[in-house]
Write an enzyme that holds these catalytic residues in place. Sequence first.
Site, PDB file in Angstrom:
ATOM      1  N   LYS A 113       0.819  -1.209   0.000  1.00 34.80           N
ATOM      2  CA  LYS A 113       0.000   0.000   0.000  1.00 34.80           C
ATOM      3  C   LYS A 113       0.866   1.279   0.000  1.00 34.80           C
ATOM      4  CE  LYS A 113      -3.997  -2.242   0.629  1.00 34.80           C
ATOM      5  NZ  LYS A 113      -3.619  -3.658   0.662  1.00 34.80           N
TER       6      LYS A 113
HETATM    7  C1  LIG Z   1      -4.325  -4.741   0.281  1.00 35.11           C
HETATM    8  C2  LIG Z   1      -3.539  -5.982   0.213  1.00 35.11           C
HETATM    9  C3  LIG Z   1      -3.822  -6.977  -0.728  1.00 35.11           C
HETATM   10  C4  LIG Z   1      -4.983  -6.868  -1.699  1.00 35.11           C
HETATM   11  O1  LIG Z   1      -4.793  -5.850  -2.633  1.00 35.11           O
HETATM   12  P1  LIG Z   1      -6.040  -5.302  -3.478  1.00 35.11           P
HETATM   13  O2  LIG Z   1      -5.513  -4.152  -4.248  1.00 35.11           O
HETATM   14  O3  LIG Z   1      -7.070  -4.899  -2.486  1.00 35.11           O
HETATM   15  O4  LIG Z   1      -6.494  -6.425  -4.333  1.00 35.11           O
HETATM   16  C5  LIG Z   1      -3.003  -8.092  -0.756  1.00 35.11           C
HETATM   17  N1  LIG Z   1      -1.978  -8.239   0.119  1.00 35.11           N
HETATM   18  C6  LIG Z   1      -1.694  -7.309   1.039  1.00 35.11           C
HETATM   19  C7  LIG Z   1      -0.571  -7.545   1.979  1.00 35.11           C
HETATM   20  C8  LIG Z   1      -2.444  -6.150   1.114  1.00 35.11           C
HETATM   21  O5  LIG Z   1      -2.150  -5.225   2.037  1.00 35.11           O
END
Ligand SMILES: *Cc1c(COP(=O)(O)O)cnc(C)c1O
Length: 499
Positions: A113
Amino acid sequence: MHYESTRGGLKSVLSAEAIKQGIAPDGGLFVPEKKVKFSMDEIKSFAGMNYRERAVHILKPYLTDYSDEEIKDCVYSAYTEEKFGHPGIAPLYRLNENVNILELWHGPTCAFKDMALQILPHFLVKAVRKTGESSEIVILVATSGDTGKAALEGFKDVDGTRIIVFFPENGVSLVQKMQMVTQEGKNVYSIGVEGNFDDAQNGVKAIFTDDALKIKMEANRFRFSSANSINWGRLVPQIVYYFSAYADMINNGEIQAGDKINIVVPTGNFGNILAAFYAMEMGLPVNRLICASNDNNVLTDFINTGVYDRNREFKRTISPSMDILISSNLERLLFELTDHDSTYIVKWMNQLKNDGRYTVDPDIHKKISNIFWSDFSTEVETLKTIEAIYKEYKYVIDTHTAVGVDVYDKYVISTGDMTKTVIASTASPFKFNASVVKAILGEDALKDRNEFELLDILSKECSLTIPEGLKDLDKRTVKHKIVCSSSDMKQQVEKLLGI
Ligand SMILES: *Cc1c(COP(=O)(O)O)cnc(C)c1O
């Protein structure tokens, strides 16, 4: 570039406006009106650039109302070696002849993120200035764990903004919770919600579309925006690392410009994999996009059948950031695949809201099957995958990444396809250390130890350094203690803003 809403209620706003608003006023998501295309020469030229240079080049056509200087300023403030602890920012780890792991977790909060949320506040502050906005921006976030911390960290002490994060009180790991409730900064709040991520997300959506509240906000010179992956400003930076990975593979001699690759993405809200889809639309040579789910396998079923059905038990898994039954960004994919026909989107989203399910037309499902392949990994399979990868390669992956690796194995078994593949690694193994220790050392290693002690165990066993952002978390002061029900979220917001 102009943006339109997937629900058809709004046409042609510039990117600054789309980023400032986050979600369109009709409840839809902003999508670029036109396609961006890169030539193979352009894609090849990324090989001679570093991550920041690649980012500037890729962002430009989407942010045409930002000057070159402004884009550079955003990129060079966000993607520093100091913040990401790695010169490559999003480096590739070569697992074996066929597989590269794209490590997206070198940022300050140890999950992918950060790739978007370190740059979004810079986009937003400039957007506010450009659009002549005089109200204070209030960022509302619903998080399954990782977005919340990354957004708090990205927005802390950014002038002209406040940020309120809602997380499922009992749906995040102890490390994730401690990261959020110890957050420092003068403009930050984090609140626990009784319920799961979908409850928190629905609560935030309801606040965004509450007209009476909007009027009250305006009167008090506040304006909501979103840092969830429904905000285009969060999605667009994620396109960059897929091109970057491709360029690195050219540099490593693994592929030649023009060769196709597979991309595997462990998926929750469909944001990260949608960015890969946009990269493909822009000309990145992709053979298959592989969508990896955990036990909440609503997307796997959708991709395989064309029926999206959220009427099923919500399961709490060891990959909690993917514990989602309503994948918001799928709406953007459907809008693209129906050639921007909002009548379909409105119909399906209404069915989803009213019946919890919808079925796409056969021709749309066919398009989906040609681009995507999907399967899911059970809890046991996920743990086994962490253990197997550690045994074979001495490489440690977190639970989410393991879902991706396991589903990739299933893909190879099912198709025999040996195309070179990039697997998105979405979190540091330290972030979900209890499950990782259990997988590598066995259940007994967890006995009488909390997640903070397990950080040390993992560090010693695997000779890895504990990331700065996770060190001494248990010794920091808890600053945020509010817990509320999902029906109480609006009142909490009003209270915090004093309106
Ligand atoms: C948010 C997240 C995901 C999923 O990503 P999306 O964009 O919501 O599909 C997968 N793994 C981790 C560690 C995340 O923080």
